[in-house]
Design an enzyme around this catalytic site. Structure first.
Site, PDB file in Angstrom:
ATOM      1  N   SER A 281       0.828  -1.365   0.052  1.00 51.40           N
ATOM      2  CA  SER A 281       0.069  -0.013  -0.017  1.00 51.40           C
ATOM      3  C   SER A 281       1.016   1.250  -0.115  1.00 51.40           C
ATOM      4  CB  SER A 281      -1.072  -0.045   1.441  1.00 51.40           C
ATOM      5  OG  SER A 281      -0.146   0.387   2.438  1.00 51.40           O
ATOM      6  N   ASP A 282       0.317   2.470  -0.177  1.00 49.88           N
ATOM      7  CA  ASP A 282       1.120   3.759   0.029  1.00 49.88           C
ATOM      8  C   ASP A 282       0.993   3.902   1.655  1.00 49.88           C
ATOM      9  OD1 ASP A 282       2.735   5.828  -0.095  1.00 49.88           O
ATOM     10  OD2 ASP A 282       1.714   6.818  -1.729  1.00 49.88           O
ATOM     11  N   ALA A 283       2.018   4.802   1.956  1.00 49.73           N
ATOM     12  CA  ALA A 283       2.146   4.875   3.571  1.00 49.73           C
ATOM     13  C   ALA A 283       0.632   5.324   4.156  1.00 49.73           C
ATOM     14  CB  ALA A 283       3.233   6.000   3.711  1.00 49.73           C
ATOM     15  N   SER A 285      -2.246   4.338   3.760  1.00 46.60           N
ATOM     16  CA  SER A 285      -3.378   4.228   2.945  1.00 46.60           C
ATOM     17  C   SER A 285      -4.476   3.032   3.338  1.00 46.60           C
ATOM     18  CB  SER A 285      -2.786   4.212   1.552  1.00 46.60           C
ATOM     19  OG  SER A 285      -2.504   2.783   0.889  1.00 46.60           O
TER      20      SER A 285
END
Ligand code: BGC
Length: 755
Positions: A281-283, A285
């Site tokens: 995932s993105d940070a 997210s």
């Protein structure tokens, strides 16, 4: 031995550590199966968690604690070799199964030796150079224990207000795909177990660059046609180049957050592209799926992201907190957990981490910032610069030690601002060569005046974290005095180099702008300096196109050097004095002002063009065309492209067509020209863009040299994704073709695709 040979020798001996031969895929699979069979559910879920080495969130798990409890498969935001070894030791000695950690970091344009910002590297149109410098970035980072970079960032962006334009390759899917491939090759090489290579990560999947209003993280609404034809091709290229991982984007795509988006993560990535690596995932997210108003709570967020196909939760701690319960409740089958863990373990085996979990800290010290790496950074900055304007041969400057060069502007003696936000959280900008230092290095007599101060209106979290100490703001009296000092300096100098643009943190994440005007009083200073009548050159240091309408009429030479990296000042001096010859080309259409956004060359005609009589699609207060077209860039040499020839007038469906043209350096100076090929499909099931880049080559030509450039158009270039058929199609239609040196190329031919 020469100095360079000695350096090379030191570097090669430093590189020579023993590693096992790459594991065969069958061995990797067998090892994964065996390890997985020994793991408890909690240990498996631990592998799906990436823990932050910096505490952005107060309640986020601490790395030491998480590692000891077996609740971390990967750590991010730690870049120091000693700390990496220490944390790795915990995983190797204090956990039951001794599974090594993968350390991930944003090594997007260098680790300690910082190369030009990624958009600048795309402006080189030199794929060999991009591959070489990302290999250097990988070498420095891996030596320090980072075996996974969150790069390449391959988001197509057609809105320069969006700060993250700086991290990608610009507006064009064809150029973007080529840059994506080159970066993946550079980071990963052919064997990621090599001590010089690392895993790459194609991000942010997908559509992040289309954020509403250019506001970072805002929703993106992208029709399927645009998705397949514009936004996905660079990701697909990364996939085909063997990228090990993907990162899900932050924003909502068509109302479904990318982190929980089954269309993206299942239909496209796993089904259509058969991707078998892992997705992070993105940070935060995963946790933020609740903020979107998509997931009911953190547990639902874990469920949605995991079942959509996100293998690893970056830093939000939500998988550790809730996945086990979801399995116990029967909502998530154990088999799905196993399937998610497998590619992560496989990556660790491929990296050779089980055999070589630690790094040699002394070797890391020797490796980072090595002279050869700096040399590569200088060359990369030279090759990324774009000469936008050069009236009357204002550039290059003569080397005349008797003359005074005034360097004026807020970027003239800047170190931190020659880099970008993504240059490491523990960045040491002191190693950066400023423009003043670079010019001085040429033996020139230089005086400097900053003239104006620039600052962001609102400061972001990153300003505090990576911006370094902020200078004290001038009082209005001081500001006036500094302004006057700069104009006085211009008056007594022989030549003025204006170094203007943006601070590093005015672009990248959390750095969108609503305006493309030069920040602060720079434009006013530019006008005052131009009014002195002295020869003026504008060197632009910036992450996005700025409004150059006035400058393009009054400043004879404009050299775009972007945020050029550690060796920026030396490269700028090389370019100003003609020791290097600019050959870069714009990877974006350069708007006149923010009112033209979005502006890109590959638009459809839809109705009447501006040149038609009667009904015209245009702005009625200014031209609709950009100030500088996509692909534009000048050189100190002169080139002519001629003799366009096609191997045939027609090509069979699925066949290939050879296209050739000659390019000649008609000047007495060696230089590079980027020859570009554009096509237009004249009719079909869909209206097609007026032009699309389908081939390019950066050609080095000695004075008076002539070469033939060859392109091949095949199914890949002649197909597009049809919204009506919901498939890639190639149609039997007529095409226009142009070859030239920017997207306004004039040399024309036609051809047909026939059954
Ligand atoms: C960014 C990503 C980056 C990640 C880790 C996020 O804020 O959007 O591009 O890779 O942080 O640093």
């Amino acid at each position: 031995m020469s100095k360079t040979a000695v350096l090379l020798f030191i570097l090669l001996s430093a590189t020579a550590v023993t590693v096992p031969a790459a594991e065969s895929e069958a061995t990797v699979k067998a090892r994964v199966d065996k390890l997985l069979s020994q793991m408890t559910l909690d240990e498996k879920i631990g592998q799906l968690a990436q823990v932050g080495g910096l505490a952005f969130l107060p309640d986020a798990p601490k790395p030491e604690e998480a590692i000891r409890k077996g609740q971390a498969g990967s750590i991010l935001w730690v870049s120091d070799a000693a700390r990496i070894n220490k944390l790795q030791k915990m995983a190797m000695e204090e956990t039951r199964l001794k599974i090594p950690l993968i350390f991930g970091l944003d090594v997007i344009h260098g680790y300690r030796t910082i190369f030009p910002m990624p958009l600048a590297m795309a402006a080189s149109w030199d794929m060999g150079m991009i591959e070489r410098v990302q290999a250097v970035a990988a070498r420095e980072a891996r030596a320090s224990g980072i075996s996974w970079t969150f790069a390449p960032m391959v988001d197509i962006a057609r809105d320069p207000r969006w700060g993250r334009l700086v991290e990608g390759a610009g507006e064009d899917p064809y150029l973007g795909a080529a840059v994506a491939r080159a970066q993946v090759r550079g980071f990963q090489g052919t064997d990621v177990s090599s001590p010089d290579r690392m895993l790459a990560c194609a991000k942010h999947f997908a559509g992040y660059g289309a954020a509403d209003g250019g506001r970072d993280y805002d929703s993106a609404y992208i029709p399927e046609e645009q998705m397949w034809n514009v936004y996905l091709p660079p990701f697909q290229a990364a996939r085909e180049a063997g990228v090990a991982t993907f990162m899900a984007a932050y924003m909502d795509l068509n109302d479904v957050p990318a982190t929980g988006n089954r269309f993206l993560l299942q239909d496209v990535l796993r089904k259509a592209w058969k991707f078998d690596g892992f997705v992070v995932s993105d940070a935060f997210s995963v946790r933020d799926l609740t903020t979107h108003g998509f997931a009911r709570d953190a547990k639902d967020a874990a469920f949605r992201a995991f079942t959509a196909g996100v293998n690893m939760d970056m830093a939000s701690g939500v998988y550790q907190a809730h996945l086990a319960a979801l399995v116990k409740e029967g909502k998530v089958p154990t088999a799905t957990i196993d399937a998610a863990v497998r590619p992560i373990l496989a990556a660790k085996f491929r990296l050779g981490l089980f055999e070589h979990p630690y790094v040699d800290e002394a070797r890391a010290q020797r490796m980072v910032g090595a002279a050869e790496h700096r040399k590569a950074a200088r060359e990369a900055a030279q090759r990324s610069a774009v000469l936008l304007r050069n009236e009357g041969g204002a550039l290059p400057l003569a080397k005349d030690p008797a003359k005074t060069i005034a360097v004026i502007g807020p970027l003239g003696d800047a170190k931190r601002d020659l880099l970008t936000m993504w240059s490491g959280f523990d960045l040491d900008p002191s190693k950066t060569v400023t423009i003043v230092e670079g010019i001085r290095g040429k033996g020139a007599r230089v005086e400097f005046a900053q003239g104006v101060q620039i600052a962001k209106t609102y400061s972001s979290m990153f300003d505090q974290m990576v911006g370094g100490p902020q200078p004290k703001a001038w009082t209005p009296e001081q500001a006036d005095a500094e302004f006057r000092k700069a104009v006085e300096l211009a008056n007594r100098a022989d030549v003025v180099v204006l170094a203007m643009g943006e601070l590093a943190l005015m672009s990248a994440e959390l750095a969108s702008q609503s305006s493309l005007e030069f920040p602060g009083r720079q434009r006013e200073l530019m006008e005052a300096v131009a009014a002195t009548g002295k020869p003026v050159v504008l060197v632009m240091v910036n992450g996005r196109p700025l409004n150059l309408v006035w400058a393009s009429r009054h400043i004879p030479a404009i050299l775009e050097v972007w945020h050029p990296g550690t060796e920026g000042g030396n490269a700028v001096a090389d370019l100003l004095f003609g020791d290097a010859n600019p050959g870069g080309k714009l990877p974006v259409s350069w708007p006149r002002d923010a009112g033209q956004i979005p502006i890109y060359y590959a638009h459809n005609l839809t109705h009447q063009p501006e040149t038609a009589a009667g009904f015209q699609s245009r702005y009625w207060d200014q031209p609709s065309k950009p100030l500088y077209p996509f692909g534009h860039g000048l050189s100190y040499s002169k080139f002519a492209v001629s003799n366009l020839r096609l191997a045939a007038e027609a090509v069979k469906l699925g066949g290939t067509l050879e296209v050739m043209a000659d390019v000649e350096n008609t000047s007495s100076r060696d230089g590079d020209e980027v020859v570009q090929l554009y096509i237009h499909q004249k009719a079909g099931k869909a209206s097609r863009p007026v032009r699309q880049l389908k081939g390019f080559e950066r050609v080095a030509l000695k004075a008076s040299e002539k070469k033939t450039v060859r392109f091949t158009l095949g199914k890949a270039e002649l197909s597009y994704w049809s919204g009506q058929d919901r498939a890639w199609i190639e149609e039997t239609e007529s095409f226009d073709l142009w070859v030239g040196t920017d997207s306004d190329a004039r040399l024309h031919a036609g051809f047909r695709v026939v059954p």
